[in-house]
Motif scaffolding. Structure first.
Motif, PDB file in Angstrom:
ATOM      1  N   ARG A   1      29.111  31.144 -42.245  1.00  0.00           N
ATOM      2  CA  ARG A   1      30.481  31.296 -41.739  1.00  0.00           C
ATOM      3  C   ARG A   1      31.113  32.622 -42.193  1.00  0.00           C
ATOM      4  N   ILE A   2      30.648  33.166 -43.307  1.00  0.00           N
ATOM      5  CA  ILE A   2      31.134  34.491 -43.733  1.00  0.00           C
ATOM      6  C   ILE A   2      30.745  35.536 -42.697  1.00  0.00           C
ATOM      7  N   GLY A   3      29.488  35.456 -42.223  1.00  0.00           N
ATOM      8  CA  GLY A   3      29.033  36.401 -41.202  1.00  0.00           C
ATOM      9  C   GLY A   3      29.838  36.290 -39.925  1.00  0.00           C
ATOM     10  N   VAL A   4      30.201  35.059 -39.568  1.00  0.00           N
ATOM     11  CA  VAL A   4      31.012  34.868 -38.366  1.00  0.00           C
ATOM     12  C   VAL A   4      32.383  35.515 -38.543  1.00  0.00           C
ATOM     13  N   ALA A   5      32.987  35.316 -39.713  1.00  0.00           N
ATOM     14  CA  ALA A   5      34.316  35.874 -39.965  1.00  0.00           C
ATOM     15  C   ALA A   5      34.277  37.404 -39.994  1.00  0.00           C
ATOM     16  N   LYS A   6      33.223  37.969 -40.590  1.00  0.00           N
ATOM     17  CA  LYS A   6      33.120  39.431 -40.652  1.00  0.00           C
ATOM     18  C   LYS A   6      32.925  40.038 -39.269  1.00  0.00           C
ATOM     19  N   ALA A   7      32.187  39.330 -38.414  1.00  0.00           N
ATOM     20  CA  ALA A   7      31.950  39.857 -37.061  1.00  0.00           C
ATOM     21  C   ALA A   7      33.237  39.961 -36.259  1.00  0.00           C
ATOM     22  N   GLN A   8      34.240  39.160 -36.606  1.00  0.00           N
ATOM     23  CA  GLN A   8      35.523  39.219 -35.903  1.00  0.00           C
ATOM     24  C   GLN A   8      36.254  40.546 -36.146  1.00  0.00           C
ATOM     25  N   LEU A   9      35.830  41.271 -37.209  1.00  0.00           N
ATOM     26  CA  LEU A   9      36.465  42.552 -37.508  1.00  0.00           C
ATOM     27  C   LEU A   9      36.031  43.645 -36.521  1.00  0.00           C
ATOM     28  N   TYR A  10      34.931  43.419 -35.822  1.00  0.00           N
ATOM     29  CA  TYR A  10      34.358  44.445 -34.954  1.00  0.00           C
ATOM     30  C   TYR A  10      34.578  44.091 -33.481  1.00  0.00           C
ATOM     31  N   PRO A  11      34.374  45.043 -32.579  1.00  0.00           N
ATOM     32  CA  PRO A  11      34.575  44.769 -31.151  1.00  0.00           C
ATOM     33  C   PRO A  11      33.623  43.683 -30.647  1.00  0.00           C
ATOM     34  N   ALA A  12      34.104  42.929 -29.688  1.00  0.00           N
ATOM     35  CA  ALA A  12      33.289  41.885 -29.071  1.00  0.00           C
ATOM     36  C   ALA A  12      32.943  42.318 -27.650  1.00  0.00           C
ATOM     37  N   LEU A  13      31.678  42.190 -27.292  1.00  0.00           N
ATOM     38  CA  LEU A  13      31.193  42.596 -25.970  1.00  0.00           C
ATOM     39  C   LEU A  13      30.982  41.343 -25.118  1.00  0.00           C
ATOM     40  N   ALA A  14      31.613  41.333 -23.968  1.00  0.00           N
ATOM     41  CA  ALA A  14      31.454  40.208 -23.035  1.00  0.00           C
ATOM     42  C   ALA A  14      31.060  40.751 -21.669  1.00  0.00           C
ATOM     43  N   ILE A  15      30.109  40.117 -21.002  1.00  0.00           N
ATOM     44  CA  ILE A  15      29.650  40.502 -19.668  1.00  0.00           C
ATOM     45  C   ILE A  15      30.009  39.381 -18.703  1.00  0.00           C
ATOM     46  N   THR A  16      30.709  39.712 -17.660  1.00  0.00           N
ATOM     47  CA  THR A  16      31.082  38.713 -16.658  1.00  0.00           C
ATOM     48  C   THR A  16      30.625  39.200 -15.291  1.00  0.00           C
ATOM     49  N   GLY A  17      30.303  38.269 -14.428  1.00  0.00           N
ATOM     50  CA  GLY A  17      29.865  38.634 -13.079  1.00  0.00           C
ATOM     51  C   GLY A  17      30.102  37.499 -12.115  1.00  0.00           C
ATOM     52  N   ASN A  18      30.079  37.840 -10.803  1.00  0.00           N
ATOM     53  CA  ASN A  18      30.239  36.789  -9.810  1.00  0.00           C
ATOM     54  C   ASN A  18      29.481  37.164  -8.549  1.00  0.00           C
ATOM     55  N   LEU A  19      29.084  36.172  -7.788  1.00  0.00           N
ATOM     56  CA  LEU A  19      28.410  36.318  -6.494  1.00  0.00           C
ATOM     57  C   LEU A  19      29.185  35.500  -5.472  1.00  0.00           C
ATOM     58  N   ASN A  20      29.468  36.086  -4.305  1.00  0.00           N
ATOM     59  CA  ASN A  20      30.208  35.395  -3.243  1.00  0.00           C
ATOM     60  C   ASN A  20      29.448  35.520  -1.925  1.00  0.00           C
ATOM     61  N   THR A  21      29.543  34.492  -1.125  1.00  0.00           N
ATOM     62  CA  THR A  21      28.960  34.546   0.213  1.00  0.00           C
ATOM     63  C   THR A  21      29.822  33.741   1.180  1.00  0.00           C
ATOM     64  N   ASN A  22      29.876  34.193   2.411  1.00  0.00           N
ATOM     65  CA  ASN A  22      30.608  33.481   3.454  1.00  0.00           C
ATOM     66  C   ASN A  22      29.667  32.829   4.469  1.00  0.00           C
ATOM     67  N   ALA A  23      28.399  32.740   4.106  1.00  0.00           N
ATOM     68  CA  ALA A  23      27.419  32.182   5.041  1.00  0.00           C
ATOM     69  C   ALA A  23      27.741  30.719   5.328  1.00  0.00           C
ATOM     70  N   THR A  24      27.524  30.321   6.612  1.00  0.00           N
ATOM     71  CA  THR A  24      27.804  28.933   7.013  1.00  0.00           C
ATOM     72  C   THR A  24      26.550  28.082   7.045  1.00  0.00           C
ATOM     73  N   SER A  25      25.370  28.685   6.796  1.00  0.00           N
ATOM     74  CA  SER A  25      24.130  27.905   6.780  1.00  0.00           C
ATOM     75  C   SER A  25      23.183  28.515   5.760  1.00  0.00           C
ATOM     76  N   ILE A  26      22.179  27.706   5.395  1.00  0.00           N
ATOM     77  CA  ILE A  26      21.225  28.159   4.391  1.00  0.00           C
ATOM     78  C   ILE A  26      20.423  29.348   4.910  1.00  0.00           C
ATOM     79  N   GLY A  27      20.157  29.355   6.200  1.00  0.00           N
ATOM     80  CA  GLY A  27      19.302  30.389   6.761  1.00  0.00           C
ATOM     81  C   GLY A  27      19.862  31.796   6.615  1.00  0.00           C
ATOM     82  N   ASN A  28      21.138  31.959   6.750  1.00  0.00           N
ATOM     83  CA  ASN A  28      21.706  33.312   6.680  1.00  0.00           C
ATOM     84  C   ASN A  28      22.553  33.513   5.429  1.00  0.00           C
ATOM     85  N   ILE A  29      22.184  32.796   4.349  1.00  0.00           N
ATOM     86  CA  ILE A  29      22.968  32.900   3.116  1.00  0.00           C
ATOM     87  C   ILE A  29      22.896  34.293   2.510  1.00  0.00           C
TER      88      ILE A  29
END
Length: 321
Positions: A170-198
């Motif tokens: 838990r000491i390591g966890v607390a010390k890591a809070q002192l430094y920047p945190a890197l987060a990666i987020t992403g998303n995928l969207n589609t308007n296809a109405t059927s599996i064939g043209n997804i």
């Protein structure tokens, strides 16, 4: 959409470490409870058999004292002795009889405790425990081993060690809070109405961002100090648990050795007291000794019987410990 936190400074890894250690510690806590219940069942079983044996000793002495009272009455009627002998015999018999209800109560409490410890009603084992049996005995010699064996066998020590590991992580966890945190987020969207043209109309995005607490009023550093203090406390508890475990075993070893020695000496005392009581009884019948001497020998015999029984029970209890 999905997000992923990258533990650049080990905060994720240390959190997993701490959680894993806490999980293992809880398993050792469970084992500690099991061992405690098992040892308490064994201890109360020994006590129940001890009280049965002491009851048998008291009733055997009571039967002899009934005979002594009858003999004293005959001698008073014949004018050979004063009524003091009869009164002494009556008082001795009453004192012995008065111990029986107390022993009955202690025996019932031990049996009820075993019932509760095994998840049953307090009176569930009365019938099973009713036939008197000998106090269980262990091996004549017990290999205690080296202190390291004790540390490996005791789950309370292993739980304290894992708790220390979790607090350190838990000491390591607390010390890591002192430094920047890197987060990666992403998303995928589609308007296809059927599996064939997804795959024909699909859009997506990926974003990586750094976050850093700038103005926190020293809160994060205080959390580090708190975690370090908690680890110091866990270390002190670990040391205390180790020392207490070694003390428990050392005390149990000494208790076992002394109980075995007492049992040997009480065996000699019991043999001598039994012979003295037989001789005194014979001499009193023929008028060669007074009732006070007989009373003393009968008391010494009952004391030696109970002493030998108690020493045997103490040896069994020390072995359980």
């Amino acid at each position: 959409s999905a997000s992923y936190q990258v533990g650049v400074f080990g905060e994720i890894r240390r959190t997993v470490e701490a959680s894993r250690a806490e999980y293992v510690a809880s398993g050792y806590d469970y084992a500690t409870v099991l061992i405690s219940v098992e040892s308490e069942v064994a201890r109360n079983y020994v006590l129940a058999r001890l009280y049965q044996q002491q009851l048998a000793n008291a009733r055997a002495s009571l039967a002899i004292q009934d005979d002594n009272l009858e003999i004293a009455g005959f001698r008073v009627q014949a004018g050979l002795v004063s009524s003091v002998d009869a009164e002494q015999a009556r008082a001795q018999r009453a004192q012995t009889a008065a111990t029986i209800p107390s022993l009955d109560q202690q025996y019932a409490a031990a049996v009820a405790r075993i019932g509760v410890l095994t998840g049953q009603a307090p009176g569930a084992l009365r019938t099973m425990m009713a036939p008197a049996k000998a106090i269980p005995t262990g091996p004549a010699a017990v290999g205690v081993g080296i202190p390291g064996d004790t540390l490996r066998q005791r789950p309370d020590i292993r739980s304290a060690e894992r708790a220390l590991a979790a607090a350190t992580a838990r000491i390591g966890v607390a010390k890591a809070q002192l430094y920047p945190a890197l987060a990666i987020t992403g998303n995928l969207n589609t308007n296809a109405t059927s599996i064939g043209n997804i795959g024909d109309a699909i859009t997506g995005s990926l974003f990586a961002g750094l976050t850093q607490a700038i103005f926190n009023g020293g809160r994060l550093r205080s959390q580090v100090r708190t975690s370090e203090a908690a680890a110091d406390g866990a270390l002190a508890l670990y040391k205390s648990t180790v020392l207490t475990a070694l003390e428990d075993v050392e005390n149990a070893v000494v208790a076992l050795q002394t109980a075995q020695e007492r049992e040997r000496q009480f065996a000699i005392a019991l043999d001598a007291s039994n012979n003295s009581a037989i001789l005194s009884r014979s001499q009193y019948r023929t008028g060669l000794t007074d009732f006070t001497t007989l009373n003393q020998q009968e008391t010494a015999l009952l004391s030696a019987r109970n002493g030998a029984t108690q020493a045997r029970a103490d040896a069994a209890t020390a072995l359980v410990a």
